[in-house]
Scaffold this active site. Structure first.
Site, short mmCIF file in Angstrom:
data_model
loop_
_atom_site.label_atom_id
_atom_site.label_comp_id
_atom_site.label_asym_id
_atom_site.label_seq_id
_atom_site.Cartn_x
_atom_site.Cartn_y
_atom_site.Cartn_z
CE LYS A 57 -3.99 -2.36 2.20
NZ LYS A 57 -5.00 -2.10 3.25
CG ASP A 104 -7.93 -0.15 3.45
OD1 ASP A 104 -8.71 -0.77 2.83
OD2 ASP A 104 -6.52 -0.16 3.22
#
Ligand code: ATR
Length: 269
Positions: free
Chosen positions: A76, A110
C-alpha cells in the site's frame, strides 16, 4: 482460486488485486459477484506481486488495458510511487488501496470503509477508542478516527511506534492495554496470524463496548471470542472488507455498489 504472476496477467480481465501473498484474498469473489449483479462484462483477478516490483506490475497492467487495481499488504505504500495523483489522506497515511490505472490516480477506501462499518454498531455519543497496534493499517484507521472526532489511545508492542503514530495523528500513546472507559477497542495487529494472543484485561471494559478485530476467519478470532465471553459486542474485518471494496467499485465505475451481492459472495467463506 487462480493466482497470476503480473507478467502473465490474463488479457481478458480489467480489474485486479495485487499483494504478496494474495492466494487467500476474497476480493475476486466479491468483485466478480458485484459485476455479475450489475450485468457488467468485467473480470477481476488476483495477481501476485513481489515487493520491489509494484511499479513495473502496475505499468504492465495499465498497458494491458486494466482499469482498476486494489492494493493489499504489503504494497500500500510502494504503490503510491506509481500514482501521479493521490489525495492528501493517502499522502498523510502513506497508504493507497485503490488505483484507477487510466488516470494514474489513487485513493484509500480502507479508512472510510472502517468508519462506515461502525455506523449502527457504536452509539452516537461513543467517542473514546483504544487501538492496539501501530502498523500500516493502524495508521490509516487512527487518522480516520481522530478526524471523525474520537479521542484515541494507541498501544503497541513496540512503544516507540505507538508514540510516533499518536503524535502524528493527535492521539495519546499508552503502554498498557487497558480498555477502561473505551467505547471501541480495535485490534489492528497481526498477532493472531502469527499464532500469538493479546493479553487484554476484558473485565475492565465498559459494558456495551464494541470489540473490533480487523482480522477475520471462518471462526471468531481469539480476541473476539474473549470479548464476547465478557459480554462485549464484536465485529470482525469482513464488513470493512466489503465496504472498502464497495467504495472502490463506486469510485471506478460511478455506479452504486451491490453490497448485498458482494456480502453474499463471501459469506460462509
Ligand atoms: P499491517 O500493515 O497489517 O498493519 P504491519 O505494518 O506489519 O501490518 O503492522 C503489524 C502490527 O501488528 C504492528 O503494530 C506490530 O507490532 P510491532 O510494531 O511491535 O511490530 C503488531 N504485531 C505483530 N505481531 C504481534 C504480536 N505477536 N503481538 C503484538 N503485536 C504484534
Amino acid at each position: 482460486m487462480n493466482v497470476y504472476s503480473w507478467q502473465e496477467a490474463p488479457s481478458d480481465a480489467q480489474f485486479a488485486v495485487i499483494g504478496d501473498p494474495i492466494d487467500h484474498s476474497l476480493s475476486p469473489q466479491m468483485h466478480n459477484a458485484a459485476f455479475a449483479a450489475l450485468n457488467l462484462p468485467y473480470r477481476y483477478v488476483a495477481i501476485q506481486v513481489p515487493t520491489g516490483e509494484v511499479k513495473a506490475a502496475l505499468s504492465k497492467l495499465a498497458e494491458s488495458n486494466y482499469r482498476g487495481v486494489n492494493v493489499t499488504v504489503p504494497h500500500k505504500e510502494e504503490a503510491i510511487g506509481w500514482c501521479m495523483h493521490v489525495d492528501g489522506f493517502v499522502q498523510e497515511v502513506r497508504s493507497v488501496n485503490t488505483i484507477d490505472l487510466r488516470r494514474h490516480s489513487g485513493i484509500n477506501t480502507d479508512a472510510d470503509g472502517f468508519l462506515e462499518s461502525l455506523i449502527g454498531r457504536v452509539g452516537a455519543d461513543s467517542r473514546s477508542a483504544l487501538m492496539i497496534g501501530a502498523g500500516g493499517s493502524a495508521r490509516a484507521l487512527a487518522r480516520a478516527l481522530v478526524r471523525d472526532g474520537w479521542e484515541l489511545r494507541i498501544q503497541n508492542r513496540t512503544p516507540e511506534k505507538a508514540a510516533e503514530l499518536a503524535s502524528a495523528v493527535g492521539a495519546k500513546a499508552v503502554t498498557e492495554v487497558d480498555p477502561t472507559g473505551a467505547d471501541l477497542i480495535v485490534n489492528t495487529t497481526s498477532a493472531w496470524l502469527q499464532g500469538d494472543s493479546l493479553a487484554v484485561p476484558w473485565e475492565k471494559a465498559k459494558p456495551g463496548a464494541l470489540a473490533y478485530d480487523l482480522a477475520y476467519g471462518a471462526e471468531p478470532t481469539p480476541f473476539l471470542k474473549e470479548a464476547a465471553a465478557h459480554n462485549l459486542s464484536t465485529i470482525d474485518g469482513l464488513p470493512m472488507l466489503i465496504e472498502q471494496g464497495a467504495l472502490a467499485l463506486e469510485w471506478w465505475l460511478g455506479v452504486s455498489a451491490p453490497r448485498d451481492a458482494m456480502r453474499a459472495a463471501i459469506d460462509g467463506r
